[in-house]
Design an enzyme around this catalytic site. Structure first.
Site, PDB file in Angstrom:
ATOM      1  N   PHE A 122       0.883  -1.165   0.000  1.00 37.73           N
ATOM      2  CA  PHE A 122       0.000   0.000   0.000  1.00 37.73           C
ATOM      3  C   PHE A 122       0.924   1.219   0.000  1.00 37.73           C
ATOM      4  O   PHE A 122       1.560   1.520   1.017  1.00 37.73           O
ATOM      5  CB  PHE A 122      -0.850  -0.072   1.268  1.00 37.73           C
ATOM      6  CG  PHE A 122      -1.968   0.917   1.362  1.00 37.73           C
ATOM      7  CD1 PHE A 122      -3.216   0.628   0.822  1.00 37.73           C
ATOM      8  CD2 PHE A 122      -1.789   2.127   2.022  1.00 37.73           C
ATOM      9  CE1 PHE A 122      -4.266   1.530   0.936  1.00 37.73           C
ATOM     10  CE2 PHE A 122      -2.835   3.041   2.131  1.00 37.73           C
ATOM     11  CZ  PHE A 122      -4.077   2.731   1.588  1.00 37.73           C
ATOM     12  N   LEU A 124       1.335   4.814  -0.136  1.00 39.30           N
ATOM     13  CA  LEU A 124       0.731   6.146   0.001  1.00 39.30           C
ATOM     14  C   LEU A 124       1.735   7.156   0.568  1.00 39.30           C
ATOM     15  O   LEU A 124       1.943   8.233   0.002  1.00 39.30           O
ATOM     16  CB  LEU A 124      -0.506   6.043   0.912  1.00 39.30           C
ATOM     17  CG  LEU A 124      -1.261   7.337   1.204  1.00 39.30           C
ATOM     18  CD1 LEU A 124      -1.880   7.914  -0.074  1.00 39.30           C
ATOM     19  CD2 LEU A 124      -2.372   7.088   2.241  1.00 39.30           C
ATOM     20  N   SER A 131       0.901  11.979   7.709  1.00 39.81           N
ATOM     21  CA  SER A 131      -0.439  12.290   8.248  1.00 39.81           C
ATOM     22  C   SER A 131      -1.264  13.110   7.265  1.00 39.81           C
ATOM     23  O   SER A 131      -2.489  13.105   7.337  1.00 39.81           O
ATOM     24  CB  SER A 131      -0.304  13.102   9.539  1.00 39.81           C
ATOM     25  OG  SER A 131       0.414  12.380  10.488  1.00 39.81           O
ATOM     26  N   GLN A 279      -0.497  -7.234  45.645  1.00 44.08           N
ATOM     27  CA  GLN A 279      -1.647  -6.510  45.097  1.00 44.08           C
ATOM     28  C   GLN A 279      -1.281  -5.619  43.903  1.00 44.08           C
ATOM     29  O   GLN A 279      -2.026  -5.517  42.935  1.00 44.08           O
ATOM     30  CB  GLN A 279      -2.305  -5.665  46.190  1.00 44.08           C
ATOM     31  CG  GLN A 279      -3.642  -5.142  45.765  1.00 44.08           C
ATOM     32  CD  GLN A 279      -4.276  -4.271  46.824  1.00 44.08           C
ATOM     33  OE1 GLN A 279      -3.641  -3.357  47.373  1.00 44.08           O
ATOM     34  NE2 GLN A 279      -5.512  -4.559  47.154  1.00 44.08           N
ATOM     35  N   ILE A 337       6.428  -6.049  35.036  1.00 45.96           N
ATOM     36  CA  ILE A 337       6.125  -7.275  35.797  1.00 45.96           C
ATOM     37  C   ILE A 337       7.285  -8.261  35.706  1.00 45.96           C
ATOM     38  O   ILE A 337       7.579  -8.991  36.655  1.00 45.96           O
ATOM     39  CB  ILE A 337       4.796  -7.908  35.284  1.00 45.96           C
ATOM     40  CG1 ILE A 337       3.611  -7.022  35.705  1.00 45.96           C
ATOM     41  CG2 ILE A 337       4.606  -9.337  35.788  1.00 45.96           C
ATOM     42  CD1 ILE A 337       2.290  -7.368  35.054  1.00 45.96           C
ATOM     43  N   GLY A 340      13.880  -6.948  35.946  1.00 46.36           N
ATOM     44  CA  GLY A 340      15.109  -6.828  35.139  1.00 46.36           C
ATOM     45  C   GLY A 340      15.093  -7.747  33.932  1.00 46.36           C
ATOM     46  O   GLY A 340      15.562  -7.388  32.844  1.00 46.36           O
ATOM     47  N   GLU A 363      -0.956   3.709   9.643  1.00 45.49           N
ATOM     48  CA  GLU A 363      -2.367   3.770   9.217  1.00 45.49           C
ATOM     49  C   GLU A 363      -3.118   4.874   9.969  1.00 45.49           C
ATOM     50  O   GLU A 363      -4.273   4.728  10.344  1.00 45.49           O
ATOM     51  CB  GLU A 363      -3.040   2.408   9.344  1.00 45.49           C
ATOM     52  CG  GLU A 363      -2.339   1.388   8.448  1.00 45.49           C
ATOM     53  CD  GLU A 363      -3.166   0.212   8.007  1.00 45.49           C
ATOM     54  OE1 GLU A 363      -4.396   0.296   8.078  1.00 45.49           O
ATOM     55  OE2 GLU A 363      -2.564  -0.776   7.584  1.00 45.49           O
TER      56      GLU A 363
HETATM   57  C1  LIG Z   1       6.519   0.381  10.603  1.00 46.52           C
HETATM   58  C2  LIG Z   1       5.781   1.305   9.667  1.00 46.52           C
HETATM   59  C3  LIG Z   1       5.137   0.782   8.558  1.00 46.52           C
HETATM   60  C4  LIG Z   1       4.465   1.639   7.675  1.00 46.52           C
HETATM   61  N1  LIG Z   1       3.880   1.110   6.549  1.00 46.52           N
HETATM   62  C5  LIG Z   1       3.330   1.935   5.626  1.00 46.52           C
HETATM   63  C6  LIG Z   1       2.817   1.416   4.392  1.00 46.52           C
HETATM   64  O1  LIG Z   1       2.842   0.210   4.131  1.00 46.52           O
HETATM   65  N2  LIG Z   1       2.310   2.302   3.485  1.00 46.52           N
HETATM   66  C7  LIG Z   1       2.274   3.640   3.720  1.00 46.52           C
HETATM   67  O2  LIG Z   1       1.792   4.373   2.837  1.00 46.52           O
HETATM   68  N3  LIG Z   1       2.733   4.170   4.880  1.00 46.52           N
HETATM   69  C8  LIG Z   1       3.258   3.351   5.841  1.00 46.52           C
HETATM   70  N4  LIG Z   1       3.756   3.860   7.028  1.00 46.52           N
HETATM   71  C9  LIG Z   1       3.735   5.305   7.225  1.00 46.52           C
HETATM   72  C10 LIG Z   1       2.786   5.786   8.308  1.00 46.52           C
HETATM   73  O3  LIG Z   1       1.456   5.652   7.892  1.00 46.52           O
HETATM   74  C11 LIG Z   1       3.180   7.224   8.670  1.00 46.52           C
HETATM   75  O4  LIG Z   1       4.426   7.148   9.335  1.00 46.52           O
HETATM   76  C12 LIG Z   1       2.147   7.894   9.537  1.00 46.52           C
HETATM   77  O5  LIG Z   1       0.970   8.149   8.800  1.00 46.52           O
HETATM   78  C13 LIG Z   1       2.675   9.222  10.117  1.00 46.52           C
HETATM   79  O6  LIG Z   1       3.238  10.022   9.131  1.00 46.52           O
HETATM   80  P1  LIG Z   1       4.685  10.676   9.360  1.00 46.52           P
HETATM   81  O7  LIG Z   1       5.593   9.590   9.772  1.00 46.52           O
HETATM   82  O8  LIG Z   1       5.015  11.453   8.147  1.00 46.52           O
HETATM   83  O9  LIG Z   1       4.497  11.646  10.596  1.00 46.52           O
HETATM   84  P2  LIG Z   1       3.964  13.154  10.523  1.00 46.52           P
HETATM   85  O10 LIG Z   1       2.748  13.219   9.662  1.00 46.52           O
HETATM   86  O11 LIG Z   1       5.102  14.042  10.188  1.00 46.52           O
HETATM   87  O12 LIG Z   1       3.528  13.401  12.028  1.00 46.52           O
HETATM   88  C14 LIG Z   1       4.482  13.690  13.060  1.00 46.52           C
HETATM   89  C15 LIG Z   1       3.696  13.908  14.359  1.00 46.52           C
HETATM   90  O13 LIG Z   1       2.819  15.052  14.217  1.00 46.52           O
HETATM   91  C16 LIG Z   1       1.498  14.668  14.531  1.00 46.52           C
HETATM   92  N5  LIG Z   1       0.559  15.391  13.675  1.00 46.52           N
HETATM   93  C17 LIG Z   1       0.603  15.535  12.332  1.00 46.52           C
HETATM   94  N6  LIG Z   1      -0.431  16.271  11.907  1.00 46.52           N
HETATM   95  C18 LIG Z   1      -1.175  16.578  13.001  1.00 46.52           C
HETATM   96  C19 LIG Z   1      -2.375  17.328  13.228  1.00 46.52           C
HETATM   97  N7  LIG Z   1      -3.057  17.854  12.214  1.00 46.52           N
HETATM   98  N8  LIG Z   1      -2.813  17.454  14.484  1.00 46.52           N
HETATM   99  C20 LIG Z   1      -2.131  16.875  15.522  1.00 46.52           C
HETATM  100  N9  LIG Z   1      -0.999  16.177  15.371  1.00 46.52           N
HETATM  101  C21 LIG Z   1      -0.524  16.026  14.137  1.00 46.52           C
HETATM  102  C22 LIG Z   1       1.447  13.169  14.233  1.00 46.52           C
HETATM  103  O14 LIG Z   1       0.365  12.554  14.903  1.00 46.52           O
HETATM  104  C23 LIG Z   1       2.810  12.726  14.727  1.00 46.52           C
HETATM  105  O15 LIG Z   1       2.761  12.566  16.109  1.00 46.52           O
HETATM  106  C24 LIG Z   1       4.420   3.030   7.932  1.00 46.52           C
HETATM  107  C25 LIG Z   1       5.059   3.544   9.069  1.00 46.52           C
HETATM  108  C26 LIG Z   1       5.734   2.715   9.925  1.00 46.52           C
HETATM  109  C27 LIG Z   1       6.441   3.297  11.121  1.00 46.52           C
END
Ligand SMILES: Cc1cc2nc3c(=O)[nH]c(=O)nc-3n(C[C@H](O)[C@H](O)[C@H](O)COP(=O)(O)OP(=O)(O)OC[C@H]3O[C@@H](n4cnc5c(N)ncnc54)[C@H](O)[C@@H]3O)c2cc1C
Length: 379
Positions: A122, A124, A131, A279, A337, A340, A363
């Protein structure tokens, strides 16, 4: 919501559980250490019907629905979270092609379901568009009977084993944002598609995540999936379903963390009795169990709505944000839990924490899920 499982759902759950405990659990630590997943096991996962659980049988899938899909992903993730990524992304790609693809494109579903075409990817995210996919910059330009793709993609799961990739690219000027993006089906090996070096990740190390480059990558005109400039909707609908899978993946990881914490706390003695009798430890276990069940109920509700054709976007976002954050907390408590020993590779608790950590990011991050939920709360 129907809480009793149907015969088909039970069968899918049983099949996934049996395979996961017999084949995946014993290799999970090794897969994490070696950063490599055995391709023959991926083929076996396809052969028992787990790569296209919610794709119609006419297209080679199991046609078992979203609830069955979530149950299977939970079982797989409980044993090996890396395998759950590979299975869930391939299911998402197959379902998207089945839903939006042309007759000819839908034939790829069979290859994904049987494992003959490898995994699905996928494609994207980009280095500067995660994001906010409306800002993506990869372009697709029409040239006679072809589309020509150029640009850089980032974080692409499965790409090293993928036969079929769904790729999102800009087909109208950047100011059109989400209304100028289209989706394309690109086959592995197409000239101009280059795979980068897999990322050195914190967790999910058996599942390769890599950058891709498209340089004058030419695909036929009929590679377009859905409408020209309608690709953003395709991506968002796919991600709604995908989030059910990530919720289920988080539940599976948290379940492993809980089960191992229960076993360890009954064995480990301090002050003359098992730590399970203190507990503070009991309360941790109780909280882990409450959050796990709540996460499962939210995830099952989203899946149940999807199976009935009801809107489920908000419910999937709620399931994802709750289940993934609960999983990170549960895995953190599991390390605590184990004391070390929890901080060493002798026990799987540290791997579960590293694996769970990604689920609040991909996602759609937790912050993005809250935006989706708040939009619907305020509507
Ligand atoms: C292990 C892994 C597998 C992945 N696999 C795929 C894949 O198969 N295909 C694919 O297309 N993508 C994939 N991704 C990408 C993933 O979807 C993105 O990393 C994710 O959507 C975040 O985008 P970014 O890393 O650019 O962070 P950014 O968009 O730069 O965000 C950085 C921070 O800012 C926050 N932020 C951003 N905008 C806002 C807002 N409007 N309001 C509040 N907070 C905000 C975010 O929540 C985050 O905490 C993968 C990522 C990882 C780590």
């Amino acid at each position: 919501m129907e809480l009793e499982l149907t015969e088909t759902q039970e069968l899918v759950q049983r099949t996934a559980r049996e395979f996961s405990s017999r084949v995946l659990a014993p290799i999970a630590a090794e897969v994490d250490e070696a950063d490599r997943f055995p391709p023959e096991v991926l083929r076996d996962l396809a052969q028992i019907g787990l790569m296209a659980i919610n794709v119609q049988p006419e297209l080679g899938g199991a046609g078992a629905g979203a609830v069955a899909y979530a149950l299977a992903i939970e079982e797989i993730a409980r044993a090996c979270a890396s395998a759950a990524v590979m299975v869930s992304v391939t299911n998402m790609v197959g379902e998207t092609i089945a839903r939006f693809g042309t007759e000819a494109q839908r034939r790829h579903c069979e290859g994904l379901a049987s494992g003959e075409r490898g995994l699905g990817s996928f494609v994207l995210s980009e280095p500067d568009a995660g994001s906010d996919p409306g800002s993506l910059r990869t372009t697709a330009r029409r040239d006679g009977a072809s589309w020509v793709l150029d640009g850089a993609k980032q974080w692409i799961s499965n790409a090293t084993h993928a036969g079929v990739l769904l790729v999102w690219a800009r087909t109208a000027p950047p100011e059109t944002r989400t209304r100028g993006i289209s989706c394309f089906l690109v086959e592995a090996g197409t000239p101009g598609l280059e795979l980068g070096r897999p990322e050195d990740k914190m967790g999910l190390r058996g599942s390769a995540t890599l950058p891709l480059r498209f340089e004058a990558c030419r695909v036929p005109a009929d590679a377009l999936v859905g409408e020209e400039n309608g690709g953003f909707t395709v991506a968002m609908m796919a991600l709604d379903g995908g989030r059910i899978g990530i919720g289920a993946q988080a539940i599976g990881i948290a379940r492993a963390a809980l089960e191992e914490s229960v076993a360890y706390s009954k064995e480990r003695q301090t002050f003359g009795r098992p730590i399970a009798e203190h507990q503070a430890v009991k309360w941790k276990l109780a909280d882990m169990r409450v959050h796990l069940d709540a996460a499962r109920l939210l995830t099952m509700r989203a899946a149940w709505r999807k199976d009935r054709g009801l809107p489920f976007s908000r419910e999937a976002a709620m399931a994802k944000v709750f289940a993934t954050e609960a999983a990170v907390r549960a895995c953190n408590e599991a390390v605590q839990i184990h004391g070390g020993y929890g901080y060493t590779r002798e026990y799987p608790a540290e791997r579960h924490l590293r694996d769970a950590r990604a689920t609040t990011i991909y996602e759609g991050t937790s912050e993005i899920q809250r935006i989706v939920i708040a939009r619907s709360v305020l509507a």
